[in-house]
Scaffold this active site. Structure first.
Site, PDB file in Angstrom:
ATOM      1  N   ASP A 174      16.850   6.353  -5.637  1.00  0.00           N
ATOM      2  CA  ASP A 174      16.326   7.714  -5.717  1.00  0.00           C
ATOM      3  C   ASP A 174      15.543   8.061  -4.454  1.00  0.00           C
ATOM      4  O   ASP A 174      15.171   7.202  -3.661  1.00  0.00           O
ATOM      5  CB  ASP A 174      15.491   7.925  -6.983  1.00  0.00           C
ATOM      6  CG  ASP A 174      14.201   7.133  -6.990  1.00  0.00           C
ATOM      7  OD1 ASP A 174      13.546   7.027  -5.938  1.00  0.00           O
ATOM      8  OD2 ASP A 174      13.833   6.624  -8.066  1.00  0.00           O
ATOM      9  N   HIS A 177      12.004   6.327  -3.661  1.00  0.00           N
ATOM     10  CA  HIS A 177      12.030   4.969  -3.144  1.00  0.00           C
ATOM     11  C   HIS A 177      12.685   4.899  -1.770  1.00  0.00           C
ATOM     12  O   HIS A 177      12.312   4.072  -0.938  1.00  0.00           O
ATOM     13  CB  HIS A 177      12.741   4.048  -4.137  1.00  0.00           C
ATOM     14  CG  HIS A 177      11.956   3.818  -5.389  1.00  0.00           C
ATOM     15  ND1 HIS A 177      12.262   4.437  -6.573  1.00  0.00           N
ATOM     16  CD2 HIS A 177      10.845   3.065  -5.619  1.00  0.00           C
ATOM     17  CE1 HIS A 177      11.385   4.059  -7.493  1.00  0.00           C
ATOM     18  NE2 HIS A 177      10.521   3.242  -6.950  1.00  0.00           N
ATOM     19  N   GLU A 178      13.647   5.763  -1.513  1.00  0.00           N
ATOM     20  CA  GLU A 178      14.246   5.805  -0.184  1.00  0.00           C
ATOM     21  C   GLU A 178      13.188   6.161   0.854  1.00  0.00           C
ATOM     22  O   GLU A 178      13.099   5.540   1.924  1.00  0.00           O
ATOM     23  CB  GLU A 178      15.385   6.837  -0.158  1.00  0.00           C
ATOM     24  CG  GLU A 178      16.178   6.838   1.128  1.00  0.00           C
ATOM     25  CD  GLU A 178      17.326   7.841   1.102  1.00  0.00           C
ATOM     26  OE1 GLU A 178      18.023   7.946   2.131  1.00  0.00           O
ATOM     27  OE2 GLU A 178      17.519   8.517   0.069  1.00  0.00           O
ATOM     28  N   GLY A 179      12.357   7.154   0.546  1.00  0.00           N
ATOM     29  CA  GLY A 179      11.293   7.546   1.466  1.00  0.00           C
ATOM     30  C   GLY A 179      10.224   6.484   1.603  1.00  0.00           C
ATOM     31  O   GLY A 179       9.729   6.213   2.708  1.00  0.00           O
ATOM     32  N   ALA A 182      11.485   3.670   3.714  1.00  0.00           N
ATOM     33  CA  ALA A 182      11.534   4.076   5.118  1.00  0.00           C
ATOM     34  C   ALA A 182      10.144   3.969   5.738  1.00  0.00           C
ATOM     35  O   ALA A 182       9.990   3.533   6.885  1.00  0.00           O
ATOM     36  CB  ALA A 182      12.070   5.493   5.234  1.00  0.00           C
TER      37      ALA A 182
END
Length: 248
Positions: A174, A177-179, A182
């Site tokens: 989602d 969590h991707e952000g 990163a």
């Protein structure tokens, strides 16, 4: 400061591999032999039996909105730790989301990448080499059950290969969590995670993807508790727990 997205993806994919079950707290730590092998560790005698088995491999597929990529990690065992020797990288276009009405064709689009994995990993180690696929915005944006149908076809297709495919190995990451990952990746690469307690020494991260954008930065605890639900992810690194706010 700009870090190439390919470099971010390398570390992000390693984090995803180490922590496949996304939860409220994730910790960045050293790679160990047991983490790579998961529930199928090999004994030291197995590793020393031949020169090829002294290396450990892991395969991660990044199913992005504009294309699919494969990372074939090669490690060397050094005691209980692993040293990353290489990251074999290959990519192709279009991505899985380009086949919303043909899940089987989407799955089979990964064939050239999987052929590279078969060539890179010695046949004797393929059964013990973990394989996982994480998709991002391209599949998140598909309507109805199209994303689930594609993922089901992908799982079935990847299971035809001799690699180790665990139950949670195929899924969608989602945006939160991707952000957050990163942010963790960027601060790890810049050496900001050991600059003292709290978020003051860290930097914000903006991830410009093909189908989504995430801005992430660490908040003081007092501000994190007041943030809207679902916007803060806790990540533990270097003995410190960070509250990372992700706007997406």
């Amino acid at each position: 400061f700009v870090v190439p997205r390919t470099q971010l993806l390398v570390i992000m994919m390693m984090i995803v591999f180490l922590f496949p079950d996304i939860g409220p707290v994730r910790e960045l730590r050293s790679l160990t032999v047991d983490q790579i092998h998961g529930s199928h560790p090999q004994s030291s005698s197995q590793h020393s039996s031949s020169s090829s088995s002294s290396y450990i491999y892991n395969i991660v597929l990044d199913a992005g909105s504009t294309g699919s990529r494969i990372h074939i990690f090669k490690f060397r065992e050094e005691g209980s730790q692993l040293q990353l020797l290489s990251d074999g990288f290959h990519q192709l276009k279009p991505g899985l989301s380009a086949f919303p009405d043909d899940p089987q064709k989407a799955a089979e689009s990964l064939k050239p990448l999987m052929e590279e994995a078969l060539k890179a990993v010695p046949q004797s180690q393929q059964a013990s080499t973990s394989l996982s696929l994480k998709a991002t915005a391209g599949l998140r944006l598909l309507p109805g059950s199209k994303a689930d149908d594609i993922l089901a076809a992908v799982r079935k297709y990847l299971a035809t290969y001799p690699f180790q495919l665990k139950g949670d190995a195929v899924g969608i990451m989602d945006g939160a969590h991707e952000g957050a990952f990163a942010w963790l990746t960027l601060n790890y690469l810049l050496g900001r995670l050991d600059k003292g307690p709290g978020p003051a020494g860290t930097v914000a991260a903006i991830d410009l993807g093909g189908g989504s954008v995430q801005e992430a930065f660490a908040l003081p605890e007092s501000e994190a508790t007041a943030a809207p639900a679902g916007y803060v992810t806790q990540l533990k690194a270097g003995g410190t727990t960070y509250s990372v706010y992700v706007h997406r």
